[in-house]
Motif scaffolding. Structure first.
Motif, PDB file in Angstrom:
ATOM      1  N   UNK A 203       0.760  -1.380   0.431  1.00  0.00           N
ATOM      2  CA  UNK A 203      -0.253   0.015   0.027  1.00  0.00           C
ATOM      3  C   UNK A 203       0.899   1.045  -0.032  1.00  0.00           C
ATOM      4  N   UNK A 204       0.754   1.392  -0.717  1.00  0.00           N
ATOM      5  CA  UNK A 204       1.922   3.219  -1.330  1.00  0.00           C
ATOM      6  C   UNK A 204       0.890   3.983  -1.986  1.00  0.00           C
ATOM      7  N   UNK A 205      -0.789   4.253  -1.410  1.00  0.00           N
ATOM      8  CA  UNK A 205      -1.455   4.793  -1.438  1.00  0.00           C
ATOM      9  C   UNK A 205      -1.184   6.701  -0.178  1.00  0.00           C
ATOM     10  N   UNK A 206      -2.216   7.552  -0.593  1.00  0.00           N
ATOM     11  CA  UNK A 206      -2.242   8.067  -0.262  1.00  0.00           C
ATOM     12  C   UNK A 206      -2.089   8.208   1.462  1.00  0.00           C
ATOM     13  N   UNK A 207      -3.570   6.860   2.136  1.00  0.00           N
ATOM     14  CA  UNK A 207      -3.452   7.348   3.429  1.00  0.00           C
ATOM     15  C   UNK A 207      -1.892   6.912   4.687  1.00  0.00           C
ATOM     16  N   UNK A 208      -1.079   5.941   3.860  1.00  0.00           N
ATOM     17  CA  UNK A 208       0.105   5.563   4.649  1.00  0.00           C
ATOM     18  C   UNK A 208       0.922   5.297   4.688  1.00  0.00           C
ATOM     19  N   UNK A 209       1.344   6.422   3.218  1.00  0.00           N
ATOM     20  CA  UNK A 209       2.789   6.213   1.937  1.00  0.00           C
ATOM     21  C   UNK A 209       4.139   6.053   2.301  1.00  0.00           C
ATOM     22  N   UNK A 210       3.987   7.362   3.625  1.00  0.00           N
ATOM     23  CA  UNK A 210       5.143   7.452   4.188  1.00  0.00           C
ATOM     24  C   UNK A 210       5.854   6.008   4.831  1.00  0.00           C
ATOM     25  N   UNK A 211       4.364   5.819   5.109  1.00  0.00           N
ATOM     26  CA  UNK A 211       5.035   4.298   6.169  1.00  0.00           C
ATOM     27  C   UNK A 211       6.081   3.293   5.874  1.00  0.00           C
ATOM     28  N   UNK A 212       4.526   2.235   5.054  1.00  0.00           N
ATOM     29  CA  UNK A 212       5.374   1.433   4.489  1.00  0.00           C
ATOM     30  C   UNK A 212       6.571   2.232   3.374  1.00  0.00           C
ATOM     31  N   UNK A 213       6.894   3.562   2.478  1.00  0.00           N
ATOM     32  CA  UNK A 213       7.814   3.431   2.258  1.00  0.00           C
ATOM     33  C   UNK A 213       9.295   3.043   2.954  1.00  0.00           C
ATOM     34  N   UNK A 214       9.077   3.633   4.344  1.00  0.00           N
ATOM     35  CA  UNK A 214       9.771   4.219   5.590  1.00  0.00           C
ATOM     36  C   UNK A 214      10.354   2.353   6.237  1.00  0.00           C
ATOM     37  N   UNK A 215       9.160   1.701   6.203  1.00  0.00           N
ATOM     38  CA  UNK A 215       8.953   0.319   6.109  1.00  0.00           C
ATOM     39  C   UNK A 215      10.503  -0.433   5.673  1.00  0.00           C
ATOM     40  N   UNK A 216      10.587   0.073   3.889  1.00  0.00           N
ATOM     41  CA  UNK A 216      11.327  -1.048   2.993  1.00  0.00           C
ATOM     42  C   UNK A 216      12.815   0.124   3.145  1.00  0.00           C
TER      43      UNK A 216
END
Length: 432
Positions: A203-216
């Motif tokens: 999920x790299x949609x607007x809801x929480x893209x910044x979180x998913x990105x940071x995890x990776x």
């Protein structure tokens, strides 16, 4: 490793509810009688339906405080996460800031000198009870303004039945311990071959893209900031992480039919609870959602690029007190809020993690409810890292990531170029 380290760090994913006034009215933000003061509190809703709205918690908390503190009324308005930050911003802009706000970020208001410091508000006992690294994350220029409210870490969730049917794990569905991205890719390929619609939800949609990105990014040895807390969004490690997602996960059709940039976190969670998603990164909120649908699942740390240990991501939500002239009353209310029984009442209700040492210790020893299932999240806490929330620029940087990061994993996407553009804007917006 880069950035701030946490002893505890999420943020609940809350859904829509309109604002509700929970306790008495009276003159807004001022005197209701000769000596009576009304505190206005704005809070976010962590529930996912009207039955488990945060409204009930704040109503009980306000009533308890009013009983113990005659002469002070508490008026609480609860808004969904999709609107609460904007509501507070509107109130501040209009010159009608609430006395206390429980929202996602504090740095902008602290930089504008609109907040009381914790030293001006809290008793020594309350201030000392915050987990140290979380308290540090609430500081701007070494002064703490943001008070951590609740937190979470993230783990990799997997559907035991789907993985067993695909031959990733044995039929007993126990003991899967993927270590590297190669392990993750291999499992996703087996799930795809077995006909699972979405082997790995990204999920790299607007809801929480910044979180998913940071995890990776963290799993690849990078992160949003370096050891000096300066933005390092365009680092080589971060570029490699997104190239892996573009080429190995999205490029091989392992992330399902919805384009990652258009997939939101809650939609991914719903797919998992329907048995359509094999694996995804999730926070404690997914525990109850999956259990309610009868999904048997396991949880492990997100595998890293090479299999070596890297820090997990933590997220904290914040409370702040605005300079409204009610410093003493706001401080008393916050001391009351952070009493162990009141902290536990909220974290137990939503399967979140406490931001205080006393609450953390209680969670470590608890055996009732979902406490045992929360243990892996607690285990992930000591090395966790969170967003650079102390930077005034972070809100804008986060929005930039939400808008653009999905492009990096599309076929033909250019991670290096997109990250360079985001990083350049971030550095320009970051005062030194």
């Amino acid at each position: 490793m880069n950035g701030r380290y946490l002893s505890l760090a999420a943020s609940g994913a809350a859904l829509c509810l309109t604002a509700v006034t929970l306790t008495g009215c009276g003159a807004v933000g001022g005197l209701t009688g000769d000596n009576e003061v009304t505190l206005r509190v704005v809070a976010a809703d962590y529930g996912d339906n009207p039955q488990n709205s945060s409204q009930a918690y704040w109503k009980d908390l306000a009533a308890g405080f009013e009983q113990a503190n005659p002469g002070t009324k508490v008026e609480v308005s609860v808004y969904s996460w999709s609107e609460v930050d904007a509501k507070v911003a509107e109130m501040v802009k209009a010159g009608k800031a609430p006395d206390i706000a429980q929202i996602g970020a504090y740095a902008d208001y602290a930089a504008a000198d609109k907040l009381y410091s914790t030293a001006e508000l809290l008793s020594v006992k309350t201030e000392a009870d915050f987990l140290g690294p979380l308290a540090d994350a609430g500081k701007v220029k070494q002064v703490q303004y943001g008070m951590p409210f609740v937190a979470s870490t993230r783990l990799l969730f997997y559907n035991e039945k789907l993985l067993a049917d695909a031959g990733v794990i044995g039929k007993d569905a126990k003991g899967w311990q993927p270590k590297s991205w190669a392990d993750l890719e291999a499992a996703a390929k087996k799930l795809k071959a077995a006909g699972v619609p979405t082997p790995f939800a990204l999920p790299l949609g607007r809801e929480e893209a910044q979180a998913e990105t940071m995890m990776w990014m963290l799993a690849g040895g990078g992160g949003y900031t370096d050891n000096e807390e300066q933005y390092s969004i365009d680092s080589a490690d971060n570029v490699k992480a997104l190239e892996f997602l573009r080429d190995k996960m999205v490029g091989q059709g392992l992330t399902g039919p919805v384009e990652p940039g258009k997939l939101d976190r809650q939609a991914a969670f719903e797919g998992f609870t329907k048995g359509e998603v094999g694996m995804l990164n999730g926070h404690p909120t997914l525990l109850k959602q999956a259990e309610a649908k009868g999904v048997k699942f396991g949880m492990v740390p997100l595998p890293t690029a090479t299999g070596t240990e890297e820090p997990a991501m933590g997220v904290a939500d914040w409370i702040m007190a605005f300079k409204t002239g009610h410093r003493e009353q706001s401080g008393k209310f916050l001391d009351f809020l952070y009493q162990p029984k009141n902290v536990t009442a909220f974290t137990d209700k939503y399967d979140l993690l406490p931001a205080t040492t006393s609450g953390y210790q209680a969670k470590q020893t608890a055996t009732a409810g979902n406490a045992p299932q929360l243990k892996p999240f607690l285990t992930a806490l000591p090395g966790s890292r969170l967003y650079p929330v102390g930077k005034k620029s972070w809100a804008g940087v986060s929005e930039d990531i939400k808008q653009n990061i999905g492009k990096t994993v599309q076929p033909g996407g250019q991670p290096a170029k997109v990250l360079e553009d985001i990083a350049t804007a971030a550095r320009a917006a970051d005062p030194r």
